[in-house]
Write a protein that holds these residues in place. Structure first.
Motif, PDB file in Angstrom:
ATOM      1  N   MET A   1       0.839  -1.204   0.000  1.00 10.67           N
ATOM      2  CA  MET A   1       0.000   0.000   0.000  1.00 10.67           C
ATOM      3  C   MET A   1       0.870   1.249   0.000  1.00 10.67           C
ATOM      4  SD  MET A   1      -3.230  -0.787   2.568  1.00 10.67           S
ATOM      5  CE  MET A   1      -2.221  -1.285   3.967  1.00 10.67           C
ATOM      6  N   ASN A   2       0.477   2.231  -0.809  1.00 12.84           N
ATOM      7  CA  ASN A   2       1.197   3.500  -0.795  1.00 12.84           C
ATOM      8  C   ASN A   2       0.560   4.439   0.230  1.00 12.84           C
ATOM      9  OD1 ASN A   2      -1.110   4.694  -1.986  1.00 12.84           O
ATOM     10  ND2 ASN A   2      -0.312   4.316  -4.067  1.00 12.84           N
ATOM     11  N   SER A   3       1.078   5.662   0.302  1.00 12.81           N
ATOM     12  CA  SER A   3       0.616   6.592   1.338  1.00 12.81           C
ATOM     13  C   SER A   3      -0.864   6.930   1.189  1.00 12.81           C
ATOM     14  CB  SER A   3       1.456   7.873   1.287  1.00 12.81           C
ATOM     15  OG  SER A   3       1.374   8.477   0.000  1.00 12.81           O
ATOM     16  N   GLN A   4      -1.332   7.086  -0.039  1.00 13.75           N
ATOM     17  CA  GLN A   4      -2.740   7.407  -0.245  1.00 13.75           C
ATOM     18  C   GLN A   4      -3.626   6.218   0.125  1.00 13.75           C
ATOM     19  OE1 GLN A   4      -3.657   9.001  -4.091  1.00 13.75           O
ATOM     20  NE2 GLN A   4      -5.857   9.134  -3.695  1.00 13.75           N
ATOM     21  N   ASP A   5      -3.185   5.010  -0.201  1.00 12.40           N
ATOM     22  CA  ASP A   5      -3.953   3.813   0.156  1.00 12.40           C
ATOM     23  C   ASP A   5      -4.130   3.712   1.667  1.00 12.40           C
ATOM     24  OD1 ASP A   5      -4.121   3.034  -2.508  1.00 12.40           O
ATOM     25  OD2 ASP A   5      -2.292   1.815  -2.407  1.00 12.40           O
ATOM     26  N   ALA A  31       2.196  -0.456   7.491  1.00  4.88           N
ATOM     27  CA  ALA A  31       2.233   0.289   6.236  1.00  4.88           C
ATOM     28  C   ALA A  31       2.342   1.788   6.488  1.00  4.88           C
ATOM     29  CB  ALA A  31       0.989  -0.021   5.413  1.00  4.88           C
ATOM     30  N   ALA A  32       1.615   2.294   7.490  1.00  2.00           N
ATOM     31  CA  ALA A  32       1.652   3.723   7.803  1.00  2.00           C
ATOM     32  C   ALA A  32       3.051   4.143   8.233  1.00  2.00           C
ATOM     33  CB  ALA A  32       0.643   4.040   8.906  1.00  2.00           C
ATOM     34  N   LEU A  33       3.713   3.316   9.019  1.00  2.00           N
ATOM     35  CA  LEU A  33       5.069   3.628   9.472  1.00  2.00           C
ATOM     36  C   LEU A  33       6.024   3.694   8.291  1.00  2.00           C
ATOM     37  CD1 LEU A  33       6.703   4.098  12.064  1.00  2.00           C
ATOM     38  CD2 LEU A  33       7.167   1.642  12.128  1.00  2.00           C
ATOM     39  N   ARG A  34       5.787   2.866   7.285  1.00  2.00           N
ATOM     40  CA  ARG A  34       6.671   2.787   6.117  1.00  2.00           C
ATOM     41  C   ARG A  34       6.457   3.966   5.170  1.00  2.00           C
ATOM     42  NH1 ARG A  34       5.327   0.636   1.395  1.00  2.00           N
ATOM     43  NH2 ARG A  34       3.587  -0.520   2.340  1.00  2.00           N
ATOM     44  N   VAL A  35       5.202   4.431   5.014  1.00  2.00           N
ATOM     45  CA  VAL A  35       4.914   5.421   3.976  1.00  2.00           C
ATOM     46  C   VAL A  35       4.611   6.812   4.528  1.00  2.00           C
ATOM     47  CG1 VAL A  35       3.999   3.594   2.489  1.00  2.00           C
ATOM     48  CG2 VAL A  35       2.432   4.926   3.934  1.00  2.00           C
ATOM     49  N   ALA A  36       4.650   6.993   5.839  1.00  2.00           N
ATOM     50  CA  ALA A  36       4.252   8.278   6.431  1.00  2.00           C
ATOM     51  C   ALA A  36       5.029   9.449   5.829  1.00  2.00           C
ATOM     52  CB  ALA A  36       4.451   8.239   7.940  1.00  2.00           C
ATOM     53  N   LEU A  44      -2.026  13.426   5.072  1.00  2.00           N
ATOM     54  CA  LEU A  44      -1.743  13.671   6.489  1.00  2.00           C
ATOM     55  C   LEU A  44      -3.008  14.060   7.246  1.00  2.00           C
ATOM     56  CD1 LEU A  44       1.641  15.621   6.225  1.00  2.00           C
ATOM     57  CD2 LEU A  44       1.306  13.392   7.331  1.00  2.00           C
ATOM     58  N   ALA A  45      -3.781  14.971   6.664  1.00  2.00           N
ATOM     59  CA  ALA A  45      -5.009  15.401   7.332  1.00  2.00           C
ATOM     60  C   ALA A  45      -5.974  14.231   7.508  1.00  2.00           C
ATOM     61  CB  ALA A  45      -5.674  16.531   6.533  1.00  2.00           C
ATOM     62  N   ASN A  46      -6.145  13.420   6.453  1.00  2.00           N
ATOM     63  CA  ASN A  46      -7.043  12.269   6.525  1.00  2.00           C
ATOM     64  C   ASN A  46      -6.571  11.241   7.543  1.00  2.00           C
ATOM     65  OD1 ASN A  46      -8.771  13.274   4.561  1.00  2.00           O
ATOM     66  ND2 ASN A  46      -7.804  12.159   2.880  1.00  2.00           N
ATOM     67  N   ALA A  47      -5.264  10.928   7.520  1.00  2.00           N
ATOM     68  CA  ALA A  47      -4.727   9.899   8.416  1.00  2.00           C
ATOM     69  C   ALA A  47      -4.772  10.349   9.875  1.00  2.00           C
ATOM     70  CB  ALA A  47      -3.297   9.553   8.010  1.00  2.00           C
ATOM     71  N   LEU A  48      -4.458  11.611  10.130  1.00  2.00           N
ATOM     72  CA  LEU A  48      -4.498  12.117  11.507  1.00  2.00           C
ATOM     73  C   LEU A  48      -5.926  12.171  12.032  1.00  2.00           C
ATOM     74  CD1 LEU A  48      -1.815  14.955  11.262  1.00  2.00           C
ATOM     75  CD2 LEU A  48      -1.653  12.859  12.633  1.00  2.00           C
ATOM     76  N   TRP A  49      -6.859  12.637  11.194  1.00  2.00           N
ATOM     77  CA  TRP A  49      -8.260  12.687  11.623  1.00  2.00           C
ATOM     78  C   TRP A  49      -8.782  11.284  11.896  1.00  2.00           C
ATOM     79  CZ3 TRP A  49     -12.977  10.778  10.085  1.00  2.00           C
ATOM     80  CH2 TRP A  49     -14.111  11.372  10.680  1.00  2.00           C
TER      81      TRP A  49
END
Length: 297
Positions: A1-5, A31-36, A44-49
């Motif tokens: 998975m990439n960052s957007q996924d 995956a988040a740790l790898r692509v953050a 960033l806004a989507n993942a943090l929310w």
């Protein structure tokens, strides 16, 4: 998975207010740790929310890269974010400080978060104020119950707008239309209240509003619509306010229909009495006149 996924997957779970299974959450964390580091402002806004929402509503621990994502936000300029993204970041700030759950991660905030991001959030609150027909119908029922209320009362800090506010009880009443729910069964075409689930944004609204007033009472549109007569609606709202918010005054208010009927009865009785009085008075006058004529003769 990439960052957007990763960001989209987190957002999907959080929007539906669903907790990922353990194996899925471990995969997302990894995956988040790898692509953050590759995330843009939107991701960033989507993942943090999403992370803050799952933590606040579902007690799902923040991913290990949560603080690192905030570091990335701090490295960006306010102009890198859209108004919607700024509002999401300030929503996360509100979750950190107003939710019942206490944050387990110390995060840095960019200097502009308490100015531009807050302005974006409060502007959205102001611009989003609308009063639907159902909203007015509910307010009308509350008025019929003799309860003083205000429409679209903005909280003192300007961060929230309450559909209906009962100042004497410090109670917020929210009318939740279809956009506040989703059906748990995609194959079902009929409205089944037991399968209607509230969205995360709706749950967050109640969680955060509860820090602003004594009680929050929600009225689902499908429950309100089932009350297809004025009497049923008054009974439903009266019971709900009394049971969930202790608004006992609503119990003692006379039913308007009954009051009107009683008033009409009194008016009719008064008219009959007055009519009888007029007939008696006319008869006495005639008799006196006749007697006078008789005396003259």
């Amino acid at each position: 998975m990439n960052s957007q996924d990763v960001a989209n997957m987190l957002l999907s779970y959080s929007t539906l207010n669903r907790t990922p299974r353990n194996e899925m959450w471990v995969a997302l964390e990894t995956a988040a740790l790898r692509v953050a580091r590759d995330m843009n402002s939107q991701n960033l806004a989507n993942a943090l929310w999403a992370s803050a929402t799952l933590f606040t509503l579902r007690d799902v621990e923040h991913p290990p890269c949560y603080a690192a994502m905030w570091d990335l936000v701090c490295g960006l300029k306010v102009t890198d974010f859209s108004g919607e993204e700024l509002g999401m970041l300030f929503h996360v700030h509100l979750m950190h400080h107003l939710s019942s759950s206490s944050g387990s991660v110390e995060v840095p905030y960019p200097a502009w978060s308490m100015v531009d991001a807050q302005d974006a959030w409060m502007r959205n609150v102001r611009d989003g104020i609308t009063v639907s027909r159902s909203h007015r119908a509910l307010a009308s029922v509350i008025g019929e119950l003799g309860i003083r209320h205000e429409l679209e009362r903005v909280t003192g800090d300007g961060c929230f707008s309450m559909d209906i506010y009962l100042p004497e009880y410090d109670v917020a009443v929210e009318f939740d239309g279809p956009s506040h729910y989703y059906h748990s069964s995609a194959s079902s075409s009929s409205l089944n209240a037991s399968k209607m689930l509230r969205t995360a944004k709706t749950e967050l609204r109640d969680c955060l509003l509860a820090k602003q007033c004594a009680k929050v009472v929600t009225v689902p549109y499908f429950a309100f619509d089932e009350c297809n007569t004025p009497e049923k609606r008054r009974a439903y709202v009266r019971e709900k306010l009394a049971k969930e918010a202790g608004v006992e005054g609503a119990k003692n208010k006379e039913d308007p229909a009954a009051a009107m009927k009683a008033a009409a009865g009194k008016q009719a009785k008064k008219a009959v009495v007055e009519s009888g009085s007029d007939s008696d008075g006319g008869g006495s006058g005639s008799g006196s006149g006749s007697g006078g004529d008789d005396l003259c003769s």
